[in-house]
Design a protein around this motif. Structure first.
Motif, mmCIF file in Angstrom:
data_model
loop_
_atom_site.group_PDB
_atom_site.id
_atom_site.type_symbol
_atom_site.label_atom_id
_atom_site.label_comp_id
_atom_site.label_asym_id
_atom_site.label_seq_id
_atom_site.Cartn_x
_atom_site.Cartn_y
_atom_site.Cartn_z
ATOM 1 N N ARG A 118 0.835 -1.208 0.000
ATOM 2 C CA ARG A 118 0.000 0.000 0.000
ATOM 3 C C ARG A 118 0.869 1.257 0.000
ATOM 4 N NH1 ARG A 118 -5.427 1.285 1.792
ATOM 5 N NH2 ARG A 118 -5.767 3.344 0.916
ATOM 6 N N LEU A 119 1.913 1.252 0.815
ATOM 7 C CA LEU A 119 2.834 2.385 0.872
ATOM 8 C C LEU A 119 3.496 2.611 -0.488
ATOM 9 C CD1 LEU A 119 4.523 4.535 2.409
ATOM 10 C CD2 LEU A 119 6.115 2.686 2.945
ATOM 11 N N ALA A 120 4.014 1.549 -1.080
ATOM 12 C CA ALA A 120 4.714 1.671 -2.371
ATOM 13 C C ALA A 120 3.791 2.102 -3.501
ATOM 14 C CB ALA A 120 5.399 0.352 -2.720
ATOM 15 N N SER A 121 2.512 1.875 -3.338
ATOM 16 C CA SER A 121 1.570 2.324 -4.364
ATOM 17 C C SER A 121 1.279 3.821 -4.253
ATOM 18 C CB SER A 121 0.258 1.529 -4.278
ATOM 19 O OG SER A 121 -0.536 1.938 -3.177
ATOM 20 N N GLN A 122 1.698 4.424 -3.137
ATOM 21 C CA GLN A 122 1.400 5.833 -2.898
ATOM 22 C C GLN A 122 2.626 6.731 -2.742
ATOM 23 O OE1 GLN A 122 -1.272 6.181 0.438
ATOM 24 N NE2 GLN A 122 -2.602 4.580 -0.332
ATOM 25 N N ARG A 123 3.807 6.133 -2.617
ATOM 26 C CA ARG A 123 5.017 6.914 -2.392
ATOM 27 C C ARG A 123 6.134 6.414 -3.306
ATOM 28 N NH1 ARG A 123 1.640 9.404 0.038
ATOM 29 N NH2 ARG A 123 1.869 10.471 2.036
ATOM 30 N N PRO A 124 7.138 7.280 -3.584
ATOM 31 C CA PRO A 124 8.231 6.915 -4.498
ATOM 32 C C PRO A 124 9.344 6.115 -3.808
ATOM 33 C CG PRO A 124 8.507 9.175 -3.788
ATOM 34 C CD PRO A 124 7.197 8.693 -3.189
ATOM 35 N N VAL A 125 9.067 4.872 -3.485
ATOM 36 C CA VAL A 125 10.095 4.047 -2.846
ATOM 37 C C VAL A 125 11.136 3.623 -3.883
ATOM 38 C CG1 VAL A 125 8.454 3.252 -1.106
ATOM 39 C CG2 VAL A 125 8.889 1.839 -3.091
ATOM 40 N N GLN A 126 12.368 3.459 -3.440
ATOM 41 C CA GLN A 126 13.472 3.068 -4.326
ATOM 42 C C GLN A 126 13.355 1.592 -4.717
ATOM 43 O OE1 GLN A 126 16.155 5.107 -5.160
ATOM 44 N NE2 GLN A 126 17.384 3.579 -6.203
ATOM 45 N N ASN A 127 13.163 0.737 -3.713
ATOM 46 C CA ASN A 127 13.011 -0.702 -3.912
ATOM 47 C C ASN A 127 11.947 -1.208 -2.957
ATOM 48 O OD1 ASN A 127 16.268 -0.246 -4.133
ATOM 49 N ND2 ASN A 127 15.472 -1.569 -5.732
#
Length: 141
Positions: free
Chosen positions: A31-40
């Motif tokens: 859910r977080l990665a779908s909303q924020r620009p995570v590196q990996n």
């Protein structure tokens, strides 16, 4: 909301953030990665939907009506463009391989890689050498 707030705080001073989620935490990480620009993104023993897992573990319980947070990772995976590693345990007795496979198939083509850690269970996956090696391969790029 807590994961988003923590990410925002860390991202303000560290613009390259890798996110790792294990088991139930994989739902939060997706859910977080779908909303924020995570590196990996690394997901360890991930699932497609908590409702699906609960219904399989407790077939006599009406989980559909009782479960407040469904952690529908498959729904959010379709929006992720970050390189993602899914690590499944070869002998996981909690998260069925079919659930992990459905999650993997929900990612856009070429975004995710699914690897199965041999001779491992849900709670012993981190004891295998492949676990740390494959995580290191992603984090050290």
């Amino acid at each position: 909301e807590d994961a988003l707030a923590l990410f925002d705080q860390v991202y303000a001073t560290h613009p390259q953030v890798a996110v790792v989620g294990r088991s139930l935490g994989s739902g939060v990480a997706v859910r977080l990665a779908s909303q924020r620009p995570v590196q990996n993104l690394i997901l360890v023993t991930p699932f497609n939907s908590l409702e699906e897992i609960a219904a399989r573990q407790y077939p006599w319980v009406p989980v559909k009506w009782l479960l407040k947070d469904r952690f529908e990772s498959g729904k959010y995976a379709a929006h992720i463009r970050t390189p993602t590693l899914l690590l499944a345990a070869s002998d996981d007795d909690v998260i069925g391989r079919s659930s992990t496979q459905r999650l993997f198939e929900s990612f856009p083509a070429g975004v995710a890689t699914l690897k199965v850690v041999p001779d491992s269970g849900h709670n012993s996956i981190s004891e295998r050498g492949e676990y740390l090696r494959w995580m290191g391969d992603v984090l050290n790029r």
